[in-house]
Design a protein around this motif. Sequence first.
Motif, PDB file in Angstrom:
ATOM      1  N   ALA A 256       0.828  -1.201   0.000  1.00  0.00           N
ATOM      2  CA  ALA A 256       0.000   0.000   0.000  1.00  0.00           C
ATOM      3  C   ALA A 256       0.862   1.250   0.000  1.00  0.00           C
ATOM      4  CB  ALA A 256      -0.930  -0.009   1.216  1.00  0.00           C
ATOM      5  N   SER A 259       2.466   1.797  -3.474  1.00  0.00           N
ATOM      6  CA  SER A 259       1.510   2.245  -4.490  1.00  0.00           C
ATOM      7  C   SER A 259       1.181   3.730  -4.368  1.00  0.00           C
ATOM      8  CB  SER A 259       0.224   1.419  -4.391  1.00  0.00           C
ATOM      9  OG  SER A 259      -0.447   1.662  -3.161  1.00  0.00           O
ATOM     10  N   GLU A 260       1.305   4.287  -3.173  1.00  0.00           N
ATOM     11  CA  GLU A 260       0.966   5.690  -2.950  1.00  0.00           C
ATOM     12  C   GLU A 260       2.188   6.596  -2.872  1.00  0.00           C
ATOM     13  OE1 GLU A 260      -1.314   5.786   0.590  1.00  0.00           O
ATOM     14  OE2 GLU A 260      -2.958   4.546  -0.195  1.00  0.00           O
ATOM     15  N   ASP A 262       5.777   8.601  -3.779  1.00  0.00           N
ATOM     16  CA  ASP A 262       6.439   9.205  -4.935  1.00  0.00           C
ATOM     17  C   ASP A 262       7.748   8.465  -5.182  1.00  0.00           C
ATOM     18  OD1 ASP A 262       8.186  10.056  -2.958  1.00  0.00           O
ATOM     19  OD2 ASP A 262       7.416  12.097  -2.901  1.00  0.00           O
ATOM     20  N   ALA A 304       5.890   6.427   4.996  1.00  0.00           N
ATOM     21  CA  ALA A 304       4.681   6.851   4.295  1.00  0.00           C
ATOM     22  C   ALA A 304       4.197   8.210   4.789  1.00  0.00           C
ATOM     23  CB  ALA A 304       3.589   5.803   4.468  1.00  0.00           C
TER      24      ALA A 304
END
Length: 310
Positions: A256, A259-260, A262, A304
């Motif tokens: 997760a 995928s998010e 940069d 994250a």
Amino acid sequence: MDDRDPGAEDAALQRRPFNKWLIIALVVAVLAGVVLASTLLDNRWSGGGEKSDSASEAKGPEMEKWCAAQASYDAMKRELFRRAAQVRGDDEAAYARLADFALLRVNGPVARGIDDRLHSVSCSGTAVLSLPPGVAVAGGRRSLSGDVDYTIEPAADGTGNVVRLGNADAIVIPLATLSRVAAPTPAPAQTDNAVTDEQPVGTPDASQSPGQPQPVPQQASPSFNCANARTRGEIAVCNDSGLAALDRQMAAQYNAAVSEADASRRRLLERTRTRFLSYRDRCATNECVANTYRGRIQEIRDIAADRWRG
């Protein structure tokens, strides 16, 4: 009548020009020597300074990396437990064993200064110590944190770097109150990836023999194929349903986050993943593996949220 000897006056007049030019020549020679010596000294000191500055510039960035090196964190962790044992007054061997299973990270490590003479670097940051399963400090806390100053320098015997801690009482004092807590009865893995504590540290897992593959229970289903398990960490995960649940939770969180993320955070996630796997596969017990997974889960969250500084 003048009694002076005309011959003597002529001789004096002849010597005066000679003495004057001799003095001038001597003065010029002395001045030339002073200028030459000054030039040589300036060149020598200037050259030495440039060399020293160049060496310092090359060495500085490399030494700054010591502040955030995993080896530095491991040395700090051992020193924290050693000091806590001294404060407690006993259990030094037990504290040394527990240090192997604890996890330490430093948020926002900063190099405060570099001593070229001692080849040392002074650092500061916020240390976060996660305790092993089965133990807690007074009040039931399983995690300790505090701002610390630390200095890293080469060991006298050439075996690597040593870490000297400064203000670490915020962690050392409560760590001296460490005690065992009752371990909960292990529960089967849940579909929501619930995590339970493992058995108390120091209690060997009879099903885990380091380096020896064991039959993989059906309920142990990590995120990878256990048929391909080769490393010590993979084998441990494939033989323990609790570790398998941790692995699935970590893998889901990692995917997760990737995928998010940069490009820069994605590279950071991949780079720290390699370090995590290396650390996990060096573990000799299930407790160490579990703690490594928990630390990795927190690390992914920090990356994250852009608050990771390790």
